[in-house]
Enzyme design. Sequence first.
Site, PDB file in Angstrom:
ATOM      1  N   GLY A   1       0.830  -1.203   0.000  1.00  0.00           N
ATOM      2  CA  GLY A   1       0.000   0.000   0.000  1.00  0.00           C
ATOM      3  C   GLY A   1       0.861   1.247   0.000  1.00  0.00           C
TER       4      GLY A   1
ATOM      5  N   VAL B   1       0.647   4.837   5.321  1.00  0.00           N
ATOM      6  CA  VAL B   1       0.178   3.690   6.114  1.00  0.00           C
ATOM      7  C   VAL B   1       1.340   2.717   6.372  1.00  0.00           C
ATOM      8  CG1 VAL B   1      -1.485   1.790   6.245  1.00  0.00           C
ATOM      9  CG2 VAL B   1      -2.193   3.986   5.313  1.00  0.00           C
ATOM     10  N   GLY B   2       2.275   2.668   5.434  1.00  0.00           N
ATOM     11  CA  GLY B   2       3.486   1.848   5.648  1.00  0.00           C
ATOM     12  C   GLY B   2       4.178   2.246   6.942  1.00  0.00           C
TER      13      GLY B   2
ATOM     14  N   GLU C   1       5.752  -3.213   0.830  1.00  0.00           N
ATOM     15  CA  GLU C   1       5.673  -3.100  -0.634  1.00  0.00           C
ATOM     16  C   GLU C   1       4.944  -1.797  -0.928  1.00  0.00           C
ATOM     17  OE1 GLU C   1       6.892  -5.130  -2.966  1.00  0.00           O
ATOM     18  OE2 GLU C   1       7.694  -6.644  -1.615  1.00  0.00           O
TER      19      GLU C   1
ATOM     20  N   CYS D   1       1.273  -0.030  -9.188  1.00  0.00           N
ATOM     21  CA  CYS D   1       2.385   0.548  -8.419  1.00  0.00           C
ATOM     22  C   CYS D   1       3.633   0.720  -9.265  1.00  0.00           C
ATOM     23  CB  CYS D   1       2.691  -0.325  -7.209  1.00  0.00           C
ATOM     24  SG  CYS D   1       3.056  -2.016  -7.654  1.00  0.00           S
TER      25      CYS D   1
HETATM   26  P1  NAD Z   1      -5.325   0.794   0.508  1.00  0.00           P
HETATM   27  O1  NAD Z   1      -6.088   2.049   0.799  1.00  0.00           O
HETATM   28  O2  NAD Z   1      -6.056  -0.381  -0.037  1.00  0.00           O
HETATM   29  O3  NAD Z   1      -4.553   0.401   1.842  1.00  0.00           O
HETATM   30  C1  NAD Z   1      -3.759  -0.772   1.930  1.00  0.00           C
HETATM   31  C2  NAD Z   1      -4.112  -1.501   3.206  1.00  0.00           C
HETATM   32  O4  NAD Z   1      -3.854  -0.657   4.327  1.00  0.00           O
HETATM   33  C3  NAD Z   1      -5.580  -1.915   3.294  1.00  0.00           C
HETATM   34  O5  NAD Z   1      -5.656  -3.246   3.737  1.00  0.00           O
HETATM   35  C4  NAD Z   1      -6.173  -0.930   4.293  1.00  0.00           C
HETATM   36  O6  NAD Z   1      -7.230  -1.482   5.029  1.00  0.00           O
HETATM   37  C5  NAD Z   1      -5.000  -0.618   5.184  1.00  0.00           C
HETATM   38  N1  NAD Z   1      -5.070   0.713   5.801  1.00  0.00           N
HETATM   39  C6  NAD Z   1      -5.477   1.867   5.198  1.00  0.00           C
HETATM   40  N2  NAD Z   1      -5.385   2.904   6.073  1.00  0.00           N
HETATM   41  C7  NAD Z   1      -4.913   2.397   7.227  1.00  0.00           C
HETATM   42  C8  NAD Z   1      -4.569   2.957   8.510  1.00  0.00           C
HETATM   43  N3  NAD Z   1      -4.703   4.267   8.773  1.00  0.00           N
HETATM   44  N4  NAD Z   1      -4.100   2.133   9.474  1.00  0.00           N
HETATM   45  C9  NAD Z   1      -3.932   0.809   9.225  1.00  0.00           C
HETATM   46  N5  NAD Z   1      -4.227   0.227   8.024  1.00  0.00           N
HETATM   47  C10 NAD Z   1      -4.719   0.999   7.048  1.00  0.00           C
HETATM   48  O7  NAD Z   1      -4.167   1.050  -0.494  1.00  0.00           O
HETATM   49  P2  NAD Z   1      -3.437   2.394  -0.882  1.00  0.00           P
HETATM   50  O8  NAD Z   1      -2.553   2.812   0.228  1.00  0.00           O
HETATM   51  O9  NAD Z   1      -4.364   3.373  -1.517  1.00  0.00           O
HETATM   52  O10 NAD Z   1      -2.568   1.754  -2.067  1.00  0.00           O
HETATM   53  C11 NAD Z   1      -1.992   2.524  -3.034  1.00  0.00           C
HETATM   54  C12 NAD Z   1      -0.512   2.577  -2.805  1.00  0.00           C
HETATM   55  O11 NAD Z   1      -0.016   1.248  -2.753  1.00  0.00           O
HETATM   56  C13 NAD Z   1       0.244   3.250  -3.905  1.00  0.00           C
HETATM   57  O12 NAD Z   1       1.263   4.038  -3.343  1.00  0.00           O
HETATM   58  C14 NAD Z   1       0.862   2.098  -4.683  1.00  0.00           C
HETATM   59  O13 NAD Z   1       2.006   2.430  -5.379  1.00  0.00           O
HETATM   60  C15 NAD Z   1       1.114   1.123  -3.583  1.00  0.00           C
HETATM   61  N6  NAD Z   1       1.151  -0.231  -4.099  1.00  0.00           N
HETATM   62  C16 NAD Z   1       2.306  -0.903  -4.010  1.00  0.00           C
HETATM   63  C17 NAD Z   1       2.390  -2.168  -4.528  1.00  0.00           C
HETATM   64  C18 NAD Z   1       3.653  -2.957  -4.456  1.00  0.00           C
HETATM   65  O14 NAD Z   1       3.585  -4.156  -4.667  1.00  0.00           O
HETATM   66  N7  NAD Z   1       4.790  -2.346  -4.158  1.00  0.00           N
HETATM   67  C19 NAD Z   1       1.278  -2.758  -5.123  1.00  0.00           C
HETATM   68  C20 NAD Z   1       0.099  -2.029  -5.161  1.00  0.00           C
HETATM   69  C21 NAD Z   1       0.039  -0.761  -4.646  1.00  0.00           C
END
Ligand code: NAD
Length: 458
Positions: free
Chosen positions: A190, A194-195, A212, A246
């Site tokens: 993600g 959040v990471g 990731e 991503c």
């Molecule tokens: P998302 O909103 O689906 O969040 C990812 C996860 O985090 C979900 O399971 C969600 O429930 C959880 N989450 C969200 N907010 C949270 C919080 N405050 N506390 C705890 N958990 C929480 O995904 P996103 O962040 O919108 O994803 C998009 C990003 O992910 C982009 O930056 C993209 O580049 C990256 N991404 C990376 C990869 C990779 O493999 N490297 C793949 C896909 C997406």
Amino acid sequence: MNDVEVAAQITSMKQYFSTAECRSLAWRRMQLKQLLTMTEYHQDEIIAALKLDLNKSEQESWATEIGFVVADIKHTLSHLNKWAKPRKVSTPIVAQLGASYLLPEPKGVVLIMGAWNYPFQLLIAPLIAAIAAGNCAVLKPSELAVNTSILLAKLISQYLDPKAFKVIQGGVTESTELLQQPFDHILYTGGEQVGKVVMRAAAEHLTPVTLELGGKSPCVVDANTNLAVTARRIVWSKWMNAGQTCVAPDYILVDKHFATPLIEALKSALLEFYGEDCQQNADYGRIINKRHHQRLSSYLEGQVVVLGGECDESSLYIAPTLVLNPDLDSAVMTEEIFGPILPIVSVDNLQDVAAFINQRPKPLALYVYSKNQSWVDMLLAQTSAGSVCINDGMMFMTNPELPFGGVGNSGMGSYHGRFGFDTFSHLKAVMKRSFWFDIALRYPPFSRSKLSWLKRLL
Ligand code: NAD
């Protein structure tokens, strides 16, 4: 499910993990085969859920989610015995007679958190690695791809050992509850913000993490390239899933004299792929929700749009859009785009692009299109990125022999193929010594001659 119930689930999974059954290679193979049957047998339902969540076409869903997972399971099944074997390493002279090896052992109960853009693949591919390594897993699909999340919860409970694998659906509340638990590893996919939340929570239990993440992946195009093929590959990799990938090229860097031919080639590849009216084209995806649609449309304000730019919030459509020479401080150049907008930044001298890339956070992927190998080598040597693909977009993802993961702000750790197996394993260091040759050199009482022999041996 409240935090007490979540904690009880994890405790019972930890107890189950300690039984020999779920660590055996036979059990792992059985779970992987079940996962394969599940994916193949229910592919129509998976495709239908992806269509509802992201308007994904059948071909894209098959190639990037179902087919990807099927190939990953097959590759894992055929290599599992080899990966799980003790890995012999050499033993220094001071430890002779002896033998040394690494013994992969499962970490325990792991948490896998997926993102919404490839909601099936991003949850199942890490799960394949976790199962192969002998772990139990809690899966947290993204709440934004709600149809896939519901389907995954149903299928996983039907096909996999329910004592070892659980899907917990929900949003921030459920994720926060999960993150309070003492997992043995967390793999999160993600965004960067959040990471950081995940990593902070993991620190409380000293849980190792694989992050990731994403970021802005540059795509550098040299004039010395095959223009038509370059344009087709950029268009394919950028507008797949409407740019919500991503590893999609985030922006292009091109010599100012080559910008116009490149733009014309991109336009004709887009026309060839999606036709005159992209909105009516069944193969073109939609933005996941209104919030992201508004975020993306706002990037276009005040920009020079040389193609596309149409945004229809009611149908979550944004046309394939080319933006020329945006202000480098504008959001389209400071934020990860993660949508169907491609800025083209023309530069005075392509020799300087390494500095341009290095002034920004380390990207997840770097794309270079050029026939000039020495220039490509210079870029490889002078820049850092999670992965590099030369003369194509994201094709490196199809090779399980290559690790997939970021560096710096784009993430830490990796998976795919054996790298995933190792991510979810602890490589236990083992040395076995013989009772022969118990030379007294290392034992007290010490002496000058013992020390001098030791210095010679080490
Ligand atoms: P998302 O909103 O689906 O969040 C990812 C996860 O985090 C979900 O399971 C969600 O429930 C959880 N989450 C969200 N907010 C949270 C919080 N405050 N506390 C705890 N958990 C929480 O995904 P996103 O962040 O919108 O994803 C998009 C990003 O992910 C982009 O930056 C993209 O580049 C990256 N991404 C990376 C990869 C990779 O493999 N490297 C793949 C896909 C997406």
